[in-house]
Scaffold this motif. Structure first.
Motif, mmCIF file in Angstrom:
data_model
loop_
_atom_site.group_PDB
_atom_site.id
_atom_site.type_symbol
_atom_site.label_atom_id
_atom_site.label_comp_id
_atom_site.label_asym_id
_atom_site.label_seq_id
_atom_site.Cartn_x
_atom_site.Cartn_y
_atom_site.Cartn_z
ATOM 1 N N THR A 182 0.844 -1.187 0.000
ATOM 2 C CA THR A 182 0.000 0.000 0.000
ATOM 3 C C THR A 182 0.883 1.242 0.000
ATOM 4 O OG1 THR A 182 -0.107 0.203 2.397
ATOM 5 C CG2 THR A 182 -1.757 -1.243 1.334
ATOM 6 N N THR A 183 0.250 2.411 -0.175
ATOM 7 C CA THR A 183 1.025 3.645 -0.229
ATOM 8 C C THR A 183 1.697 3.959 1.096
ATOM 9 O OG1 THR A 183 -0.918 4.971 0.275
ATOM 10 C CG2 THR A 183 -0.335 4.680 -2.058
ATOM 11 N N SER A 184 1.176 3.438 2.197
ATOM 12 C CA SER A 184 1.774 3.742 3.495
ATOM 13 C C SER A 184 2.772 2.679 3.949
ATOM 14 C CB SER A 184 0.689 3.903 4.555
ATOM 15 O OG SER A 184 -0.038 2.696 4.688
ATOM 16 N N GLU A 185 2.716 1.479 3.366
ATOM 17 C CA GLU A 185 3.670 0.446 3.722
ATOM 18 C C GLU A 185 5.053 0.815 3.209
ATOM 19 O OE1 GLU A 185 1.968 -3.886 3.773
ATOM 20 O OE2 GLU A 185 1.314 -2.823 1.977
ATOM 21 N N LYS A 186 6.035 0.479 3.973
ATOM 22 C CA LYS A 186 7.407 0.795 3.599
ATOM 23 C C LYS A 186 8.186 -0.493 3.456
ATOM 24 C CE LYS A 186 10.544 4.417 4.578
ATOM 25 N NZ LYS A 186 10.852 5.510 5.443
ATOM 26 N N TYR A 187 8.870 -0.631 2.298
ATOM 27 C CA TYR A 187 9.753 -1.776 2.107
ATOM 28 C C TYR A 187 10.979 -1.529 2.975
ATOM 29 C CZ TYR A 187 13.293 -4.763 0.095
ATOM 30 O OH TYR A 187 14.291 -5.677 -0.070
ATOM 31 N N VAL A 188 11.187 -2.370 3.962
ATOM 32 C CA VAL A 188 12.343 -2.243 4.834
ATOM 33 C C VAL A 188 12.905 -3.640 5.062
ATOM 34 C CG1 VAL A 188 13.197 -1.574 7.112
ATOM 35 C CG2 VAL A 188 11.388 -0.247 6.034
ATOM 36 N N ASN A 189 14.159 -3.795 4.769
ATOM 37 C CA ASN A 189 14.857 -5.039 5.042
ATOM 38 C C ASN A 189 16.216 -4.633 5.582
ATOM 39 O OD1 ASN A 189 16.422 -7.381 4.937
ATOM 40 N ND2 ASN A 189 15.140 -8.225 3.314
ATOM 41 N N GLN A 190 16.488 -4.979 6.809
ATOM 42 C CA GLN A 190 17.719 -4.546 7.457
ATOM 43 C C GLN A 190 18.969 -5.025 6.727
ATOM 44 O OE1 GLN A 190 17.690 -2.273 9.812
ATOM 45 N NE2 GLN A 190 15.472 -2.298 9.682
ATOM 46 N N LYS A 191 18.850 -6.075 5.917
ATOM 47 C CA LYS A 191 19.992 -6.582 5.172
ATOM 48 C C LYS A 191 20.201 -5.826 3.873
ATOM 49 C CE LYS A 191 19.594 -11.208 6.990
ATOM 50 N NZ LYS A 191 19.485 -12.620 6.681
ATOM 51 N N HIS A 192 19.287 -4.933 3.538
ATOM 52 C CA HIS A 192 19.352 -4.231 2.259
ATOM 53 C C HIS A 192 19.362 -2.723 2.459
ATOM 54 C CE1 HIS A 192 18.806 -7.944 0.160
ATOM 55 N NE2 HIS A 192 17.631 -8.153 0.709
ATOM 56 N N LEU A 248 17.785 -0.681 0.281
ATOM 57 C CA LEU A 248 16.532 -0.132 -0.235
ATOM 58 C C LEU A 248 15.489 -0.011 0.861
ATOM 59 C CD1 LEU A 248 15.994 -2.008 -3.603
ATOM 60 C CD2 LEU A 248 16.795 0.313 -3.251
ATOM 61 N N GLN A 249 14.986 1.189 1.017
ATOM 62 C CA GLN A 249 13.888 1.440 1.937
ATOM 63 C C GLN A 249 13.038 2.530 1.300
ATOM 64 O OE1 GLN A 249 14.952 2.223 5.966
ATOM 65 N NE2 GLN A 249 16.564 0.694 5.981
ATOM 66 N N TYR A 250 11.821 2.196 0.955
ATOM 67 C CA TYR A 250 10.964 3.186 0.317
ATOM 68 C C TYR A 250 9.512 2.784 0.474
ATOM 69 C CZ TYR A 250 10.598 -0.284 -3.371
ATOM 70 O OH TYR A 250 10.376 -1.439 -4.055
ATOM 71 N N SER A 251 8.646 3.743 0.329
ATOM 72 C CA SER A 251 7.212 3.476 0.267
ATOM 73 C C SER A 251 6.728 3.956 -1.089
ATOM 74 C CB SER A 251 6.470 4.217 1.383
ATOM 75 O OG SER A 251 6.455 5.614 1.115
ATOM 76 N N LEU A 252 5.621 3.433 -1.519
ATOM 77 C CA LEU A 252 5.031 3.861 -2.782
ATOM 78 C C LEU A 252 4.753 5.360 -2.741
ATOM 79 C CD1 LEU A 252 3.906 3.297 -5.566
ATOM 80 C CD2 LEU A 252 1.776 2.557 -4.482
ATOM 81 N N ARG A 253 4.260 5.846 -1.616
ATOM 82 C CA ARG A 253 3.988 7.282 -1.482
ATOM 83 C C ARG A 253 5.255 8.101 -1.689
ATOM 84 N NH1 ARG A 253 4.241 11.543 1.725
ATOM 85 N NH2 ARG A 253 2.498 12.970 1.856
ATOM 86 N N GLU A 254 6.345 7.687 -1.055
ATOM 87 C CA GLU A 254 7.614 8.406 -1.202
ATOM 88 C C GLU A 254 8.081 8.404 -2.655
ATOM 89 O OE1 GLU A 254 9.581 7.608 3.195
ATOM 90 O OE2 GLU A 254 9.835 6.112 1.614
ATOM 91 N N GLN A 255 7.920 7.284 -3.331
ATOM 92 C CA GLN A 255 8.328 7.194 -4.727
ATOM 93 C C GLN A 255 7.469 8.096 -5.611
ATOM 94 O OE1 GLN A 255 11.083 5.557 -6.118
ATOM 95 N NE2 GLN A 255 11.520 5.605 -3.942
ATOM 96 N N LEU A 256 6.177 8.162 -5.346
ATOM 97 C CA LEU A 256 5.293 9.041 -6.127
ATOM 98 C C LEU A 256 5.642 10.508 -5.900
ATOM 99 C CD1 LEU A 256 1.889 7.200 -5.655
ATOM 100 C CD2 LEU A 256 3.228 7.365 -7.763
#
Length: 122
Positions: free
Chosen positions: A2-12, A14-22
């Motif tokens: 969703t737009t508020s969910e954030k992809y976060v993986n401590q091993k990576h 990349l950390q972003y949310s769809l909202r941030e990308q838009l």
């Protein structure tokens, strides 16, 4: 995601949310179009820069999916994948029939004047 969910993986990295990308895409779009207008470029060129700015990072999703498949990937290897996002963006947009000007702008949006950018170190 969703737009508020954030992809976060401590091993990576990349950390972003769809909202941030838009929001990022809209900001780049406005800046690119505004700069093109300031330079006195034709309206169709300004429009293409706005489109390219909005869509320039669309390949990040494809790259992040590849990273999700290998949870043990090292951060150094991840940087290689991150650098592939402009090529992935180019390929996605090419398949959808975008103009060559937009395609070239998206492909080379991380190139630097000193040759230190990517994908081709121009």
């Amino acid at each position: 995601m969703t737009t508020s969910e954030k992809y976060v993986n401590q091993k990576h990295l990349l950390q972003y949310s769809l909202r941030e990308q838009l929001v990022h895409g809209m900001r780049v779009s406005n800046l690119a179009c505004g700069l093109a207008k300031e330079l006195g470029l034709p309206e169709d060129y300004c429009y293409d820069m706005a489109v390219a700015g909005m869509l320039h990072d669309i390949g990040k999703e494809r790259v992040s999916n590849a990273l999700d498949e290998d949870a043990e990937r090292l951060i150094v290897e991840e940087i290689h994948y991150v650098r592939l996002h402009s090529q992935a963006s180019y390929e996605i947009l090419k398949q959808r029939g975008y103009s060559e000007r937009i395609l070239q702008t998206v492909l080379y949006h991380h190139e630097n004047m000193d040759g230190s950018g990517y994908p081709e170190n121009l």
